[in-house]
Design an enzyme around this catalytic site. Structure first.
Site, mmCIF file in Angstrom:
data_model
loop_
_atom_site.group_PDB
_atom_site.id
_atom_site.type_symbol
_atom_site.label_atom_id
_atom_site.label_comp_id
_atom_site.label_asym_id
_atom_site.label_seq_id
_atom_site.Cartn_x
_atom_site.Cartn_y
_atom_site.Cartn_z
ATOM 1 N NE ARG A 107 21.064 9.916 60.638
ATOM 2 C CZ ARG A 107 20.228 9.024 60.847
ATOM 3 N NH1 ARG A 107 21.198 7.649 60.681
ATOM 4 N NH2 ARG A 107 18.626 8.874 61.287
ATOM 5 C CB THR A 111 26.373 12.917 53.439
ATOM 6 O OG1 THR A 111 26.066 13.634 54.914
ATOM 7 C CG2 THR A 111 26.181 14.014 52.337
ATOM 8 C CG ASP A 203 13.490 11.278 65.016
ATOM 9 O OD1 ASP A 203 14.788 11.559 64.009
ATOM 10 O OD2 ASP A 203 13.582 11.899 65.973
ATOM 11 C CG ASP A 206 10.571 13.564 65.384
ATOM 12 O OD1 ASP A 206 11.350 14.804 66.152
ATOM 13 O OD2 ASP A 206 10.779 13.135 63.544
HETATM 14 N N1 URA Z 1 18.068 8.197 65.211
HETATM 15 C C1 URA Z 1 16.904 7.784 65.082
HETATM 16 O O1 URA Z 1 16.216 8.668 66.433
HETATM 17 N N2 URA Z 1 16.361 6.947 65.313
HETATM 18 C C2 URA Z 1 16.991 5.795 65.257
HETATM 19 O O2 URA Z 1 16.103 5.082 64.347
HETATM 20 C C3 URA Z 1 17.987 6.149 64.198
HETATM 21 C C4 URA Z 1 18.909 7.189 64.564
#
Ligand code: URA
Length: 212
Positions: A107, A111, A203, A206
């Site tokens: 991602r 953008t 995330d 992560d």
């Molecule tokens: N990707 C993620 O890992 N967490 C989110 O909240 C949105 C996209």
């Protein structure tokens, strides 16, 4: 095959309990990973409901019988990298003969649009039930792009499995791919300005891989 509804919210107590533990920011990487493995098996059970069945003749120690068995080609599980791999591992324990593919999209942080860097899927995609997995349906941009690529590779029967979905992501997916049922453990409140799900779990990549 009976169709799943466009959105299935899995409310099973075990799923919800594990999800709460995963959301907690004090949950360690090791425990997060273990919970993800467990929850993905429960979700795999839900997303494979209504698969077409046939029967095959077998001999039990007692007598012959026509016993139920899955019909058609092996399922294709498609991990949307990298966080999809966390769901994939647990699902493969439940469906060990599934074929596996990967769609690499990252991602763009400015953008929020998906950029493709990898694509490898099994053959005969048009004849398989294809289950695309990504823990977070946030803006929907990556999932929509990944499903677009799967359709280009021939897939006709696709389901999308995630842990958390935002209302915005669900609406975007429905607009882009109304034929793709979504199975999720939660529909959260909203997206924040950075495209993260709130309250969410942070995330997902992560948290499962211990990166920052
Ligand atoms: N990707 C993620 O890992 N967490 C989110 O909240 C949105 C996209």
């Amino acid at each position: 095959m009976t169709e799943l509804p466009h959105l299935t919210h899995v409310q099973h107590p075990l799923v919800q309990h594990k999800l709460t533990l995963m959301r907690d920011k004090n949950t360690s990487t090791a425990v997060f990973r273990q919970l993800l493995r467990e929850i993905s098996q429960l979700l795999a059970y839900e997303v494979t409901r209504e698969l077409p069945m046939t029967t095959k003749r077998i001999d039990t120690p007692m007598e012959a019988m026509d016993a139920p068995t899955l019909e058609g080609r092996k399922l294709a599980l498609i991990s949307i990298l990298r966080a999809g791999n966390g769901l994939l591992d647990g699902m493969l324990e439940l469906i060990p003969s599934a074929r596996v593919g990967f769609v690499g999209l990252y991602r763009d942080e400015k953008t929020l649009q998906p950029v493709q860097y990898y694509f490898k899927v099994p053959d005969h995609m048009d004849e398989r039930l294809v289950i695309a997995v990504d823990p977070m349906l946030a803006t929907g941009n990556s999932s929509i792009a990944a499903i677009e690529l799967l359709k280009k590779s021939g897939a006709k029967n696709i389901r999308f499995l995630c842990l958390l979905a935002s209302p915005e992501g669900i609406a975007a997916m429905k607009a882009a791919h109304p034929d793709v049922p979504i199975v999720t453990a939660s529909v959260d409140s909203r997206l924040n300005d950075n495209g993260y799900i709130v309250p969410g779990l942070g995330d997902a990549g992560d948290r499962m891989f211990g990166t920052k």
